[in-house]
Scaffold this active site. Structure first.
Site, PDB file in Angstrom:
ATOM      1  N   SER A 204      -5.533   1.881   3.844  1.00 11.33           N
ATOM      2  CA  SER A 204      -4.468   2.427   3.010  1.00 11.33           C
ATOM      3  C   SER A 204      -3.626   3.500   3.704  1.00 11.33           C
ATOM      4  CB  SER A 204      -5.103   2.992   1.731  1.00 11.33           C
ATOM      5  OG  SER A 204      -4.154   3.051   0.708  1.00 11.33           O
TER       6      SER A 204
ATOM      7  N   TRP B 158      -1.037   7.201   3.293  1.00 13.15           N
ATOM      8  CA  TRP B 158      -1.259   8.545   2.764  1.00 13.15           C
ATOM      9  C   TRP B 158      -0.177   9.007   1.789  1.00 13.15           C
ATOM     10  CZ3 TRP B 158       3.254  10.754   3.969  1.00 13.15           C
ATOM     11  CH2 TRP B 158       3.940  10.232   5.075  1.00 13.15           C
TER      12      TRP B 158
ATOM     13  N   LYS C 187     -10.715   2.183   3.175  1.00 13.87           N
ATOM     14  CA  LYS C 187     -10.449   3.186   4.214  1.00 13.87           C
ATOM     15  C   LYS C 187      -9.171   3.921   3.851  1.00 13.87           C
ATOM     16  CE  LYS C 187      -8.399   3.587   8.168  1.00 13.87           C
ATOM     17  NZ  LYS C 187      -8.000   4.993   7.948  1.00 13.87           N
ATOM     18  N   PRO C 188      -9.325   5.127   3.295  1.00 16.13           N
ATOM     19  CA  PRO C 188      -8.115   5.899   3.020  1.00 16.13           C
ATOM     20  C   PRO C 188      -7.477   6.298   4.342  1.00 16.13           C
ATOM     21  CG  PRO C 188     -10.088   7.215   2.551  1.00 16.13           C
ATOM     22  CD  PRO C 188     -10.558   5.862   2.983  1.00 16.13           C
ATOM     23  N   SER C 189      -6.209   6.663   4.291  1.00 13.76           N
ATOM     24  CA  SER C 189      -5.553   7.171   5.497  1.00 13.76           C
ATOM     25  C   SER C 189      -6.281   8.430   5.960  1.00 13.76           C
ATOM     26  CB  SER C 189      -4.100   7.503   5.177  1.00 13.76           C
ATOM     27  OG  SER C 189      -3.576   8.358   6.171  1.00 13.76           O
TER      28      SER C 189
ATOM     29  N   GLU D  31       1.544  -4.461   2.628  1.00 13.93           N
ATOM     30  CA  GLU D  31       2.632  -3.721   1.985  1.00 13.93           C
ATOM     31  C   GLU D  31       3.148  -2.725   3.019  1.00 13.93           C
ATOM     32  OE1 GLU D  31       1.547  -4.338  -2.586  1.00 13.93           O
ATOM     33  OE2 GLU D  31       1.604  -2.265  -1.912  1.00 13.93           O
ATOM     34  N   LEU D  32       4.323  -3.016   3.552  1.00 16.20           N
ATOM     35  CA  LEU D  32       4.775  -2.286   4.741  1.00 16.20           C
ATOM     36  C   LEU D  32       6.016  -1.447   4.461  1.00 16.20           C
ATOM     37  CD1 LEU D  32       4.196  -5.263   7.212  1.00 16.20           C
ATOM     38  CD2 LEU D  32       2.559  -3.536   6.440  1.00 16.20           C
TER      39      LEU D  32
ATOM     40  N   CYS E 192       7.728   4.377   0.355  1.00 14.30           N
ATOM     41  CA  CYS E 192       8.104   3.098   0.967  1.00 14.30           C
ATOM     42  C   CYS E 192       9.415   2.621   0.384  1.00 14.30           C
ATOM     43  CB  CYS E 192       7.011   2.074   0.750  1.00 14.30           C
ATOM     44  SG  CYS E 192       6.461   1.980  -0.941  1.00 14.30           S
TER      45      CYS E 192
ATOM     46  N   TRP F  34       4.997  -6.151  -6.908  1.00 17.67           N
ATOM     47  CA  TRP F  34       5.474  -5.271  -5.843  1.00 17.67           C
ATOM     48  C   TRP F  34       5.266  -6.009  -4.530  1.00 17.67           C
ATOM     49  CZ3 TRP F  34       8.746  -1.724  -5.417  1.00 17.67           C
ATOM     50  CH2 TRP F  34       8.791  -0.901  -4.282  1.00 17.67           C
TER      51      TRP F  34
ATOM     52  N   LYS G  63      10.215 -10.223   4.834  1.00 10.89           N
ATOM     53  CA  LYS G  63      10.421  -9.989   6.266  1.00 10.89           C
ATOM     54  C   LYS G  63       9.417  -8.925   6.763  1.00 10.89           C
ATOM     55  CE  LYS G  63      15.027  -9.373   6.003  1.00 10.89           C
ATOM     56  NZ  LYS G  63      16.369  -9.216   6.561  1.00 10.89           N
TER      57      LYS G  63
HETATM   58  P1  NAD Z   1       0.057   3.512   9.468  1.00  9.27           P
HETATM   59  O1  NAD Z   1       0.390   2.092   9.777  1.00  9.27           O
HETATM   60  O2  NAD Z   1       0.170   4.508  10.529  1.00  9.27           O
HETATM   61  O3  NAD Z   1      -1.442   3.621   8.915  1.00  9.27           O
HETATM   62  C1  NAD Z   1      -1.875   2.904   7.792  1.00  9.27           C
HETATM   63  C2  NAD Z   1      -3.377   2.772   7.832  1.00  9.27           C
HETATM   64  O4  NAD Z   1      -3.756   1.935   8.917  1.00  9.27           O
HETATM   65  C3  NAD Z   1      -4.122   4.071   8.013  1.00  9.27           C
HETATM   66  O5  NAD Z   1      -5.254   4.086   7.167  1.00  9.27           O
HETATM   67  C4  NAD Z   1      -4.544   4.023   9.482  1.00  9.27           C
HETATM   68  O6  NAD Z   1      -5.694   4.776   9.769  1.00  9.27           O
HETATM   69  C5  NAD Z   1      -4.799   2.537   9.659  1.00  9.27           C
HETATM   70  N1  NAD Z   1      -4.729   2.049  11.027  1.00  9.27           N
HETATM   71  C6  NAD Z   1      -3.937   2.498  12.040  1.00  9.27           C
HETATM   72  N2  NAD Z   1      -4.130   1.750  13.159  1.00  9.27           N
HETATM   73  C7  NAD Z   1      -5.046   0.814  12.842  1.00  9.27           C
HETATM   74  C8  NAD Z   1      -5.655  -0.247  13.556  1.00  9.27           C
HETATM   75  N3  NAD Z   1      -5.364  -0.499  14.846  1.00  9.27           N
HETATM   76  N4  NAD Z   1      -6.563  -1.023  12.928  1.00  9.27           N
HETATM   77  C9  NAD Z   1      -6.861  -0.805  11.625  1.00  9.27           C
HETATM   78  N5  NAD Z   1      -6.338   0.192  10.895  1.00  9.27           N
HETATM   79  C10 NAD Z   1      -5.431   0.996  11.494  1.00  9.27           C
HETATM   80  O7  NAD Z   1       0.977   3.890   8.208  1.00  9.27           O
HETATM   81  P2  NAD Z   1       1.053   5.290   7.418  1.00  9.27           P
HETATM   82  O8  NAD Z   1       1.732   6.311   8.259  1.00  9.27           O
HETATM   83  O9  NAD Z   1      -0.255   5.636   6.822  1.00  9.27           O
HETATM   84  O10 NAD Z   1       2.004   4.919   6.205  1.00  9.27           O
HETATM   85  C11 NAD Z   1       3.401   4.977   6.260  1.00  9.27           C
HETATM   86  C12 NAD Z   1       3.982   3.581   6.223  1.00  9.27           C
HETATM   87  O11 NAD Z   1       3.482   2.881   5.104  1.00  9.27           O
HETATM   88  C13 NAD Z   1       5.484   3.572   6.064  1.00  9.27           C
HETATM   89  O12 NAD Z   1       6.034   2.606   6.919  1.00  9.27           O
HETATM   90  C14 NAD Z   1       5.680   3.168   4.602  1.00  9.27           C
HETATM   91  O13 NAD Z   1       6.916   2.577   4.341  1.00  9.27           O
HETATM   92  C15 NAD Z   1       4.533   2.236   4.390  1.00  9.27           C
HETATM   93  N6  NAD Z   1       4.184   2.109   2.975  1.00  9.27           N
HETATM   94  C16 NAD Z   1       4.469   0.932   2.330  1.00  9.27           C
HETATM   95  C17 NAD Z   1       4.178   0.790   0.992  1.00  9.27           C
HETATM   96  C18 NAD Z   1       4.514  -0.478   0.253  1.00  9.27           C
HETATM   97  O14 NAD Z   1       4.072  -0.604  -0.879  1.00  9.27           O
HETATM   98  N7  NAD Z   1       5.263  -1.395   0.811  1.00  9.27           N
HETATM   99  C19 NAD Z   1       3.584   1.852   0.294  1.00  9.27           C
HETATM  100  C20 NAD Z   1       3.296   3.027   0.973  1.00  9.27           C
HETATM  101  C21 NAD Z   1       3.594   3.155   2.330  1.00  9.27           C
END
Ligand code: NAD
Length: 454
Positions: free
Chosen positions: A127, A129, A153-155, A226-227, A261, A424, A428
């Site tokens: 997830s 943060w 796994k929370p952030s 969800e990116l 996001c 939600w 792309k």
């Molecule tokens: P991130 O990709 O840096 O990290 C997300 C999670 O992935 C974290 O828990 C991190 O520890 C884990 N992670 C990182 N590298 C990994 C790996 N190699 N293998 C497995 N897990 C790994 O993203 P972030 O900074 O936490 O979040 C911000 C992003 O999330 C922004 O791009 C935002 O737009 C997006 N987001 C999207 C939505 C949605 O609903 N579409 C919602 C919230 C946030």
């Protein structure tokens, strides 16, 4: 793992990372317990989630304080997030039984055809943060209700909140083996990817999401992503109340410091109202109170991640060097925390990073367009496809523009909102699969087709 307060850089807690061996052990116990959890009548699982729903309200203030301390979100917004998460849980409490029950789809003399929705098994949730309660609830709650076990796994930036969620789920009656937390950053995420889980649900950046998708592919199990986004918003020339629309759009861009996001990331305004709109927008943004996130009435607190300051500085420098006007903000604040001024850039275009790359901060570019066609073409000029918004006094005009855009969500005269009733989903580089709505209830199940003769 050190957990720092983004408002002042102070160390709040140090936690041991979950090792790969410990993650494996959690998986083994989850696997054994999942069948028992799934065999309970759904009503029993709903009772536990209903208790969790009540506990979130009972402990709201304390939970919001913890959230604010680790992500820097203003306290009022932290409380608002928990209220929002409770609304989503209520949706799942009310609707899950209906969408998880067997569906008789065909019946004739001696033949019945039925779809049943079976849990996937043990799923992993990696997830983000920025809204740990909201994005957590989107996955954890429907997954548990459907009878899955969850390794969560929370952030690394929202771990204390993840542990609070765990404690309250246990207090609510969810068995400890059925919901387990894996603590840590990238390595802990990797530990989950190395396990033979039955589904992966990820919220985070495109970069990590793409990597996870590739890693999960050989397992042939569901993988939902969800990116990020670069969500556009267009203000047409027929709006009557420019000041009100500008205030709405500014909130969509700056709420949670732009770290949503679905935050408005780029704005296009019809040339006939451009100057007036920009003036009203800047007026609104100047009024935002910035300060300590624990202080009453603060709207802009620190960013969660210190590193993001460099990204924002880079976008401002790039835009200004290419001819943008910096109307407000543009720099970090040296007060010991991770603060960046609310920033407005006008006379921007798509050669600039601020209009093409996710900012995830309190910064916005406003571009002038000649007509709806130019707006549509610019809104479509992106790798992302999360949301898009149109402000117009004509619903027909708004909807006709939105129909032409390749996004999972379309807003007419609103923006930056999520509803539990609606799916939600991103298109792309914004992701694959959907959470929320009845689609998000069934996203944690696999269908079985029964052909019943007799
Ligand atoms: P991130 O990709 O840096 O990290 C997300 C999670 O992935 C974290 O828990 C991190 O520890 C884990 N992670 C990182 N590298 C990994 C790996 N190699 N293998 C497995 N897990 C790994 O993203 P972030 O900074 O936490 O979040 C911000 C992003 O999330 C922004 O791009 C935002 O737009 C997006 N987001 C999207 C939505 C949605 O609903 N579409 C919602 C919230 C946030």
């Amino acid at each position: 793992m050190d957990i720092l307060n983004p408002a002042n850089g102070a160390l709040i807690a140090t936690l041991p990372d979950t090792t790969a061996e410990q993650a494996q052990q959690k998986y083994v116990t989850a696997r054994a317990a999942q069948h028992i959890w799934a065999q309970k009548p759904i009503g029993e699982r709903l009772v536990a989630i209903d208790k969790f729903y009540a506990l979130l309200e009972e402990h709201q203030t304390k939970l919001a304080e913890v959230l604010t301390s680790e992500v820097g979100k203003p306290l009022g917004q932290a409380k608002g997030e928990i209220t929002g998460a409770r609304k989503r849980i209520k949706f799942f409490l009310d609707q899950s039984e209906r969408y998880l029950s067997d569906e008789v789809v065909y019946e004739e003399e001696g033949l019945k055809e039925v779809i049943s929705f079976e849990p996937l098994g043990v799923i992993g949730n990696i997830s983000a943060w920025n809204y740990p309660y909201l994005v957590g609830v989107n996955v954890i709650i429907p997954a548990l209700i459907a009878g899955n076990a969850v390794l969560y796994k929370p952030s690394e930036h929202a771990t204390l909140t993840g542990l609070k969620i765990r404690d309250l789920l246990y207090e609510a009656g969810v068995p400890q083996e059925v919901f387990q937390v894996v603590v840590g950053g990238k390595e802990a995420g990797e530990a989950l990817l190395n396990l033979p889980l039955d589904g992966y649900y990820f919220t985070g950046s495109y970069r990590t999401g793409q990597y996870i998708y590739e890693r999960v592919a050989p397992k042939m199990v569901p993988c939902q992503l969800e990116l990020g986004g670069k969500d556009p918003l267009y203000v047409a020339n027929d709006i009557k109340d420019i000041a009100n629309v500008a205030a709405n759009v500014a909130d969509g861009a700056f709420y949670n410091n732009g770290q949503s996001c679905c935050a408005v990331e780029r704005v296009y305004v019809h040339e006939s109202i451009y100057e007036q709109f920009v003036e009203e927008f800047v007026k609104e943004a100047k009024g935002f109170k910035m300060g300590q996130p624990t202080e009453e009435g603060v709207y802009i607190g620190p960013l969660t991640r210190q590193d993001q300051i460099k990204v924002l500085e880079g976008q401002v420098a790039d835009a200004v060097q290419k001819g943008a006007n910096l109307l407000l903000g543009g720099k970090k604040i040296d007060n010991g925390g991770y603060y960046f001024e609310p920033t407005v850039l006008s006379h921007v275009n798509h050669t600039m990073k601020v209009m093409t790359e996710e900012s995830f901060g309190p910064i916005i570019g406003i571009q002038k367009v000649r007509n709806d066609e130019e707006a549509i073409s610019l809104m479509q000029d992106t790798e992302y496809g999360l949301t898009a918004a149109v402000y117009s006094d004509s619903q027909e005009r708004g909807e006709s523009i939105l129909k032409q855009l390749n996004t999972g969500t379309a807003y007419w005269n609103c923006c930056d909102r999520v509803s539990a009733n609606l799916p939600w989903s991103g298109r792309k580089h914004s992701g694959i699969g959907a959470t929320l709505s009845h689609i998000g209830i069934r996203a944690f199940t696999k269908p079985k087709a029964y052909h019943l003769r007799g």
